[in-house]
Motif scaffolding. Structure first.
Motif, mmCIF file in Angstrom:
data_model
loop_
_atom_site.group_PDB
_atom_site.id
_atom_site.type_symbol
_atom_site.label_atom_id
_atom_site.label_comp_id
_atom_site.label_asym_id
_atom_site.label_seq_id
_atom_site.Cartn_x
_atom_site.Cartn_y
_atom_site.Cartn_z
ATOM 1 N N GLY A 164 3.016 7.877 47.356
ATOM 2 C CA GLY A 164 1.815 8.360 47.036
ATOM 3 C C GLY A 164 0.847 8.380 48.058
ATOM 4 N N PRO A 165 -0.644 8.955 47.950
ATOM 5 C CA PRO A 165 -1.512 9.231 49.083
ATOM 6 C C PRO A 165 -2.408 8.327 49.638
ATOM 7 C CG PRO A 165 -2.263 10.149 46.886
ATOM 8 C CD PRO A 165 -0.968 9.102 46.794
ATOM 9 N N LEU A 166 -2.162 6.896 49.161
ATOM 10 C CA LEU A 166 -3.079 5.818 49.513
ATOM 11 C C LEU A 166 -2.348 4.655 49.704
ATOM 12 C CD1 LEU A 166 -6.222 5.167 49.780
ATOM 13 C CD2 LEU A 166 -6.164 4.669 47.051
ATOM 14 N N ALA A 167 -2.935 3.929 50.794
ATOM 15 C CA ALA A 167 -2.379 2.514 51.062
ATOM 16 C C ALA A 167 -3.549 1.862 51.091
ATOM 17 C CB ALA A 167 -1.667 2.415 52.341
ATOM 18 N N VAL A 168 -3.785 0.651 50.547
ATOM 19 C CA VAL A 168 -4.916 -0.332 50.585
ATOM 20 C C VAL A 168 -4.664 -1.520 51.058
ATOM 21 C CG1 VAL A 168 -6.659 -1.528 49.005
ATOM 22 C CG2 VAL A 168 -5.792 1.024 48.550
ATOM 23 N N ILE A 169 -5.609 -2.154 51.941
ATOM 24 C CA ILE A 169 -5.140 -3.507 52.362
ATOM 25 C C ILE A 169 -6.737 -4.218 52.065
ATOM 26 C CG2 ILE A 169 -6.052 -2.875 54.808
ATOM 27 C CD1 ILE A 169 -4.080 -5.031 55.690
ATOM 28 N N THR A 170 -6.637 -5.368 51.664
ATOM 29 C CA THR A 170 -7.830 -6.181 51.480
ATOM 30 C C THR A 170 -7.830 -7.458 52.357
ATOM 31 O OG1 THR A 170 -7.080 -7.861 49.784
ATOM 32 C CG2 THR A 170 -7.580 -5.650 49.140
ATOM 33 N N SER A 171 -9.026 -7.637 52.932
ATOM 34 C CA SER A 171 -9.299 -9.257 53.394
ATOM 35 C C SER A 171 -8.575 -10.367 52.580
ATOM 36 C CB SER A 171 -10.469 -9.392 53.682
ATOM 37 O OG SER A 171 -11.430 -9.521 52.666
ATOM 38 N N GLN B 284 1.047 -2.462 59.718
ATOM 39 C CA GLN B 284 2.075 -2.274 58.326
ATOM 40 C C GLN B 284 1.174 -1.391 57.321
ATOM 41 O OE1 GLN B 284 0.738 -4.954 60.268
ATOM 42 N NE2 GLN B 284 1.883 -6.766 59.878
ATOM 43 N N VAL B 285 -0.099 -1.202 57.654
ATOM 44 C CA VAL B 285 -0.663 -0.411 56.680
ATOM 45 C C VAL B 285 -0.201 1.190 56.835
ATOM 46 C CG1 VAL B 285 -2.768 0.598 55.686
ATOM 47 C CG2 VAL B 285 -2.738 -1.948 56.665
ATOM 48 N N LYS B 286 -0.252 1.596 58.327
ATOM 49 C CA LYS B 286 0.220 2.665 58.542
ATOM 50 C C LYS B 286 1.660 2.982 58.221
ATOM 51 C CE LYS B 286 -3.128 3.004 62.478
ATOM 52 N NZ LYS B 286 -3.259 2.861 64.002
ATOM 53 N N LEU C 296 -1.544 -6.060 51.053
ATOM 54 C CA LEU C 296 -1.598 -4.599 51.276
ATOM 55 C C LEU C 296 -0.871 -4.263 49.948
ATOM 56 C CD1 LEU C 296 -0.964 -1.955 52.589
ATOM 57 C CD2 LEU C 296 1.135 -2.916 53.299
ATOM 58 N N THR C 297 -1.330 -3.061 49.162
ATOM 59 C CA THR C 297 -0.761 -2.467 48.028
ATOM 60 C C THR C 297 -0.901 -0.933 48.043
ATOM 61 O OG1 THR C 297 -1.004 -2.387 45.517
ATOM 62 C CG2 THR C 297 -2.947 -2.419 46.791
ATOM 63 N N ARG D 272 -5.644 5.564 54.181
ATOM 64 C CA ARG D 272 -5.848 4.255 54.425
ATOM 65 C C ARG D 272 -7.122 3.766 53.915
ATOM 66 N NH1 ARG D 272 -4.399 5.490 59.209
ATOM 67 N NH2 ARG D 272 -5.812 4.045 60.252
ATOM 68 N N MET D 273 -7.200 2.638 53.321
ATOM 69 C CA MET D 273 -8.254 2.151 52.766
ATOM 70 C C MET D 273 -8.376 0.651 52.933
ATOM 71 S SD MET D 273 -10.418 2.604 49.249
ATOM 72 C CE MET D 273 -9.524 1.957 48.027
ATOM 73 N N ALA D 274 -9.608 0.039 53.511
ATOM 74 C CA ALA D 274 -9.686 -1.339 53.544
ATOM 75 C C ALA D 274 -10.931 -1.933 52.882
ATOM 76 C CB ALA D 274 -10.002 -1.875 55.104
ATOM 77 N N LEU D 275 -10.752 -3.056 52.095
ATOM 78 C CA LEU D 275 -11.627 -3.355 51.232
ATOM 79 C C LEU D 275 -11.955 -5.001 51.680
ATOM 80 C CD1 LEU D 275 -10.199 -2.602 47.770
ATOM 81 C CD2 LEU D 275 -11.941 -1.199 48.963
ATOM 82 N N HIS D 276 -13.338 -5.264 52.005
ATOM 83 C CA HIS D 276 -13.875 -6.569 52.341
ATOM 84 C C HIS D 276 -15.121 -6.648 51.780
ATOM 85 C CE1 HIS D 276 -14.046 -10.062 54.721
ATOM 86 N NE2 HIS D 276 -14.476 -9.701 55.880
ATOM 87 N N ALA D 277 -15.879 -7.703 52.453
ATOM 88 C CA ALA D 277 -17.230 -8.069 51.874
ATOM 89 C C ALA D 277 -17.905 -9.099 53.043
ATOM 90 C CB ALA D 277 -17.640 -8.427 50.451
ATOM 91 N N GLY D 278 -19.124 -8.897 53.326
ATOM 92 C CA GLY D 278 -19.759 -9.768 54.155
ATOM 93 C C GLY D 278 -21.074 -9.464 54.311
ATOM 94 N N GLU D 279 -21.712 -10.435 55.379
ATOM 95 C CA GLU D 279 -23.157 -10.180 55.713
ATOM 96 C C GLU D 279 -23.066 -9.119 56.530
ATOM 97 O OE1 GLU D 279 -25.732 -12.253 54.231
ATOM 98 O OE2 GLU D 279 -23.898 -12.729 53.069
ATOM 99 N N VAL D 280 -24.091 -8.031 56.307
ATOM 100 C CA VAL D 280 -24.410 -6.822 57.134
ATOM 101 C C VAL D 280 -25.740 -6.952 57.456
ATOM 102 C CG1 VAL D 280 -24.150 -4.678 57.158
ATOM 103 C CG2 VAL D 280 -22.563 -5.642 56.052
ATOM 104 N N VAL D 281 -25.936 -6.407 58.865
ATOM 105 C CA VAL D 281 -27.193 -6.445 59.658
ATOM 106 C C VAL D 281 -27.750 -4.911 59.870
ATOM 107 C CG1 VAL D 281 -28.811 -7.069 61.419
ATOM 108 C CG2 VAL D 281 -27.214 -8.833 60.751
ATOM 109 N N HIS D 282 -28.938 -4.501 59.483
ATOM 110 C CA HIS D 282 -29.276 -2.941 59.545
ATOM 111 C C HIS D 282 -30.063 -3.151 60.916
ATOM 112 C CE1 HIS D 282 -27.773 -1.522 55.767
ATOM 113 N NE2 HIS D 282 -27.605 -2.956 55.654
#
Length: 204
Positions: A150-157, A140-142, A192-193, A109-119
């Protein structure tokens, strides 16, 4: 002596990729099988990033045991993350799975997102990272991966879908369907795709 509080750190906008191995804790897997799976996971990711023209060596990688959090460097175009990376990863997974027994095969399972990250000195933190992990855990992804050939399920924000998927001509936005995500405190819409699957998610 008073406790020293951490100083305010500057956040940096990063693309966020999270992957998780389905069935990693399956009782049929031994520790030896899991070592093969972990090695194959990193190998597949490194090669898929390279195939997509994405700088794996410049990314920050956080090991999660049964998965990986990848923070892509600021300034890296997001289009290839949506367009090329899932397809490249499917090819690498198929290549591995065709040559290994069931206990050593990978379905992700793979999730794609982006945002502000603090280190900080311990690692990274951000609401955007939390959100990506919640998307990854959506029922739903599971379920989609469980029934997919197929071997991959992708969900994006929703943000990533609107700002990257729909704006990248080489991505088939029609292959994504909206799903309601309800995990812990998160209530959101994800997209989801199933790359590499002959069925469009909305028609499954």
């Amino acid at each position: 002596m008073g406790r020293r509080e951490p100083g305010l750190r500057q956040a940096v906008h990063r693309s966020i990729v999270v992957v998780d191995v389905s069935g990693y804790g399956d009782a049929r897997r031994t520790s030896g099988h899991r070592l093969v799976v972990r090695h194959a996971l990193y190998q597949a990711l490194r090669r898929a990033f390279a195939d997509s023209g994405l700088p794996w060596k410049d990314c920050r990688h956080v090991d999660c045991g049964d998965g990986v959090l990848v923070l892509v460097p600021p300034g890296t175009p997001k289009g290839p993350i949506a367009a090329s990376l899932p397809r490249a990863l499917v090819r690498r997974l198929q290549h591995h799975n065709a040559r290994h027994r069931a206990e050593e095969q990978l379905r992700l399972r793979m999730a794609l997102h982006a945002g502000e990250v603090v280190h900080d000195e311990f690692g990274v933190t951000a609401p955007s990272i939390n959100h990506a992990f919640r998307l990854l855990e959506a029922a739903q992804v599971k379920a989609a991966l469980l029934t997919s050939p197929g071997p991959l399920a992708v969900i994006t924000s929703a943000w990533f879908h609107d700002e990257v998927v729909r704006q990248t001509p080489s991505v088939d936005a029609a292959a994504f369907r909206p799903v309601e995500v309800a995990v812990k405190e998160t209530r959101a819409i994800g997209w989801l795709t199933l790359p590499g699957s002959p069925a469009v998610p909305g028609q499954a």
